[in-house]
Design a protein around this motif. Structure first.
Motif, PDB file in Angstrom:
ATOM      1  N   ASN A 127      -5.447   5.946  -0.326  1.00 50.00           N
ATOM      2  CA  ASN A 127      -5.298   4.496  -0.399  1.00 50.00           C
ATOM      3  C   ASN A 127      -5.855   3.810   0.840  1.00 50.00           C
ATOM      4  O   ASN A 127      -5.548   2.652   1.125  1.00 50.00           O
ATOM      5  CB  ASN A 127      -3.824   4.122  -0.577  1.00 50.00           C
ATOM      6  CG  ASN A 127      -3.284   4.523  -1.927  1.00 50.00           C
ATOM      7  OD1 ASN A 127      -2.754   5.615  -2.100  1.00 50.00           O
ATOM      8  ND2 ASN A 127      -3.455   3.653  -2.923  1.00 50.00           N
ATOM      9  N   THR A 128      -6.664   4.550   1.581  1.00 54.82           N
ATOM     10  CA  THR A 128      -7.325   4.016   2.773  1.00 54.82           C
ATOM     11  C   THR A 128      -8.826   4.048   2.546  1.00 54.82           C
ATOM     12  O   THR A 128      -9.376   5.070   2.121  1.00 54.82           O
ATOM     13  CB  THR A 128      -6.972   4.857   4.018  1.00 54.82           C
ATOM     14  OG1 THR A 128      -5.557   4.925   4.155  1.00 54.82           O
ATOM     15  CG2 THR A 128      -7.578   4.252   5.273  1.00 54.82           C
ATOM     16  N   VAL A 129      -9.511   2.924   2.818  1.00 55.13           N
ATOM     17  CA  VAL A 129     -10.949   2.826   2.556  1.00 55.13           C
ATOM     18  C   VAL A 129     -11.658   2.233   3.771  1.00 55.13           C
ATOM     19  O   VAL A 129     -11.225   1.215   4.311  1.00 55.13           O
ATOM     20  CB  VAL A 129     -11.244   1.936   1.329  1.00 55.13           C
ATOM     21  CG1 VAL A 129     -12.743   1.913   1.045  1.00 55.13           C
ATOM     22  CG2 VAL A 129     -10.479   2.411   0.109  1.00 55.13           C
TER      23      VAL A 129
ATOM     24  N   VAL B 275       0.850  -1.186   0.000  1.00 56.42           N
ATOM     25  CA  VAL B 275       0.000   0.000   0.000  1.00 56.42           C
ATOM     26  C   VAL B 275       0.888   1.240   0.000  1.00 56.42           C
ATOM     27  O   VAL B 275       1.782   1.361   0.833  1.00 56.42           O
ATOM     28  CB  VAL B 275      -0.922   0.012   1.236  1.00 56.42           C
ATOM     29  CG1 VAL B 275      -1.802   1.258   1.221  1.00 56.42           C
ATOM     30  CG2 VAL B 275      -1.777  -1.246   1.262  1.00 56.42           C
TER      31      VAL B 275
ATOM     32  N   LEU C  68      -4.778  -0.892  -1.644  1.00 61.62           N
ATOM     33  CA  LEU C  68      -5.653  -0.265  -0.672  1.00 61.62           C
ATOM     34  C   LEU C  68      -5.548  -0.933   0.692  1.00 61.62           C
ATOM     35  O   LEU C  68      -5.412  -2.155   0.783  1.00 61.62           O
ATOM     36  CB  LEU C  68      -7.117  -0.334  -1.128  1.00 61.62           C
ATOM     37  CG  LEU C  68      -7.484   0.365  -2.440  1.00 61.62           C
ATOM     38  CD1 LEU C  68      -8.959   0.168  -2.731  1.00 61.62           C
ATOM     39  CD2 LEU C  68      -7.132   1.843  -2.396  1.00 61.62           C
TER      40      LEU C  68
ATOM     41  N   ARG D  51      -7.895  -4.482  -5.626  1.00 59.28           N
ATOM     42  CA  ARG D  51      -7.019  -3.341  -5.386  1.00 59.28           C
ATOM     43  C   ARG D  51      -6.046  -3.638  -4.237  1.00 59.28           C
ATOM     44  O   ARG D  51      -6.278  -3.235  -3.086  1.00 59.28           O
ATOM     45  CB  ARG D  51      -7.857  -2.101  -5.065  1.00 59.28           C
ATOM     46  CG  ARG D  51      -8.661  -1.560  -6.247  1.00 59.28           C
ATOM     47  CD  ARG D  51      -7.745  -0.887  -7.277  1.00 59.28           C
ATOM     48  NE  ARG D  51      -6.984   0.199  -6.672  1.00 59.28           N
ATOM     49  CZ  ARG D  51      -7.424   1.447  -6.558  1.00 59.28           C
ATOM     50  NH1 ARG D  51      -8.636   1.783  -7.004  1.00 59.28           N
ATOM     51  NH2 ARG D  51      -6.660   2.382  -6.011  1.00 59.28           N
TER      52      ARG D  51
ATOM     53  N   VAL E  41      -7.940  -1.703   3.568  1.00 59.06           N
ATOM     54  CA  VAL E  41      -9.399  -1.772   3.647  1.00 59.06           C
ATOM     55  C   VAL E  41      -9.834  -2.092   5.078  1.00 59.06           C
ATOM     56  O   VAL E  41      -9.325  -3.033   5.700  1.00 59.06           O
ATOM     57  CB  VAL E  41      -9.958  -2.826   2.680  1.00 59.06           C
ATOM     58  CG1 VAL E  41     -11.483  -2.849   2.740  1.00 59.06           C
ATOM     59  CG2 VAL E  41      -9.489  -2.548   1.253  1.00 59.06           C
TER      60      VAL E  41
ATOM     61  N   THR F 126     -10.949   9.936   4.376  1.00 57.50           N
ATOM     62  CA  THR F 126     -10.413   8.882   3.504  1.00 57.50           C
ATOM     63  C   THR F 126     -11.517   8.533   2.514  1.00 57.50           C
ATOM     64  O   THR F 126     -12.607   9.098   2.556  1.00 57.50           O
ATOM     65  CB  THR F 126     -10.048   7.619   4.309  1.00 57.50           C
ATOM     66  OG1 THR F 126     -11.268   7.041   4.847  1.00 57.50           O
ATOM     67  CG2 THR F 126      -9.097   7.929   5.456  1.00 57.50           C
ATOM     68  N   TYR F 127     -11.252   7.580   1.637  1.00 58.04           N
ATOM     69  CA  TYR F 127     -12.341   7.043   0.837  1.00 58.04           C
ATOM     70  C   TYR F 127     -13.197   6.157   1.736  1.00 58.04           C
ATOM     71  O   TYR F 127     -12.712   5.584   2.714  1.00 58.04           O
ATOM     72  CB  TYR F 127     -11.819   6.243  -0.351  1.00 58.04           C
ATOM     73  CG  TYR F 127     -11.436   7.111  -1.517  1.00 58.04           C
ATOM     74  CD1 TYR F 127     -12.406   7.761  -2.278  1.00 58.04           C
ATOM     75  CD2 TYR F 127     -10.101   7.296  -1.859  1.00 58.04           C
ATOM     76  CE1 TYR F 127     -12.060   8.577  -3.345  1.00 58.04           C
ATOM     77  CE2 TYR F 127      -9.737   8.108  -2.927  1.00 58.04           C
ATOM     78  CZ  TYR F 127     -10.725   8.746  -3.659  1.00 58.04           C
ATOM     79  OH  TYR F 127     -10.379   9.559  -4.716  1.00 58.04           O
TER      80      TYR F 127
END
Length: 361
Positions: A61-63, A15, A104, A101, A106, A80-81
């Protein structure tokens, strides 16, 4: 416990890291936090916002994926997303993200109703597959968002709007459920213990595979003091059983040696029992082994917490073992299949453009 974040084999390998140091402010969104005053979700949010900068991962890059419930507003409050998804289906959506992905980090945020009722099937299959994401299960033993119905972790006899005569259901023990599903990382912590909560979250994020963290979380409106035995300073020493890998399990008021006067031993029946240390000696005490590939001992320890009574509650990391992650294996299969197709395509092109010819008819 020493954790090497970002090293090979950890959950955040591959990541992208941030070029500049991050702070809690970087992960705090501009949305007004709307939980009831005194809700344990505030403490968990603060802990997550505090430890995310330590990971060094880019915010993009954080979900965070959530389902439905009070806890599922979590993605709104993080810069974040995120996705506020479908009731009980957050693990399924997160599986797709983690598999497609690998860049990421997650996280899944869910509640005892969202994860263990309508989402039960998605949860156990994510755990057994060992998908590379972290699940935070907020357990307040009630449905809060829909105004106080009993949940899959509510105690038998619980009187709520949906069970006016008392619940006749037998509740889940989330840690036992996760261990039974062969989860590779299983832990329990408490919303009001910031230090312990943050330590467990760090370890969960660093683990490659599915990390399952049950968080005892208070709902002051519909189920206040559900975990009073572990939160009340007068009873916490006798109720909380700390688990530390490689150390004898002791708790309670200090004995003559300054350590907990009570400990755990394995009985003749194979179950785990609480005994006075003075009666059995320190050598007889159970040494916690979170890295044991066989989850039997961790499961036996989890059973100390009665489904109806939290007067004896082990907290900490129950299990932390290495096992191939589902998404890593899936991507490996795709890579091999793609290479095989490329080889076949090259052979076909050579055949078509080669010197060999045929006359048909």
């Amino acid at each position: 416990m020493t954790i090497n974040l970002g090293m090979p084999g950890t959950g955040i390998t591959g990541v992208p890291q941030s070029d500049a140091p991050l702070t809690r402010k970087d992960f705090t969104s501009d949305q007004e936090v709307r939980w009831c005053p005194g809700c344990g979700d505030y403490a968990v949010l603060a802990a997550v916002q505090g430890f995310l900068p330590e990971l060094g991962i880019k915010r993009e890059n954080t979900v965070f994926v959530s389902g439905i419930g009070c806890s599922s507003r979590f993605p709104y409050y993080l810069n974040t997303y995120g996705m506020h998804s479908i009731h009980g289906r957050a693990p399924a959506i997160a599986t797709g993200l983690a598999t497609t992905r690998p860049d990421l980090a997650v996280f899944v945020v869910t509640g005892d109703g969202d994860a263990l009722s309508i989402g039960g099937n998605h949860l156990i299959h994510a755990l057994r597959r060992n998908v590379n994401f972290t699940i935070l299960l907020f357990n307040n033993r009630i449905y809060g968002l829909t105004k106080g119905q009993y949940s899959p972790t509510s105690e038998t006899g619980k009187i709520t709007k949906s069970t006016p005569a008392g619940s006749i259901d037998y509740p889940f023990n989330p840690v036992s459920l996760a261990l039974g599903a062969e989860a590779s990382f299983v832990a329990r912590t408490i919303d009001s213990d910031r230090k312990h909560l943050t330590t467990v979250l760090r370890a969960a994020a660093a683990h490659r595979g599915t990390s399952f963290v049950e968080i005892y979380q208070n709902c002051p409106i519909y189920n206040d003091d559900a975990f009073d035995s572990v939160k009340n300073h007068e009873t916490a020493d006798e109720a909380i059983i700390p688990l530390v890998h490689g150390e004898p399990v002791r708790f309670g008021a200090a004995g003559e040696d300054g350590l907990g006067s009570k400990g755990l031993v394995r009985s003749v029946s194979g179950a785990i029992e609480v005994v006075p240390v003075a009666d059995v000696g320190t050598d007889a005490l159970l040494v916690h082994d979170a890295e044991n590939p066989d989850p039997s001992q961790a499961f036996a320890i989890s059973r100390l917490t009665s489904a109806d009574d939290h007067g004896r509650t082990p907290i900490g990391i129950f299990r932390q073992v290495a096992r191939p992650a589902y998404d890593d294996l899936a991507r490996e299969q795709v890579t091999k299949a793609s290479a095989k197709i490329d080889d076949q395509s090259a052979a076909l092109r050579q055949l078509i453009t080669g010197n060999d010819t045929w006359t048909v008819g």
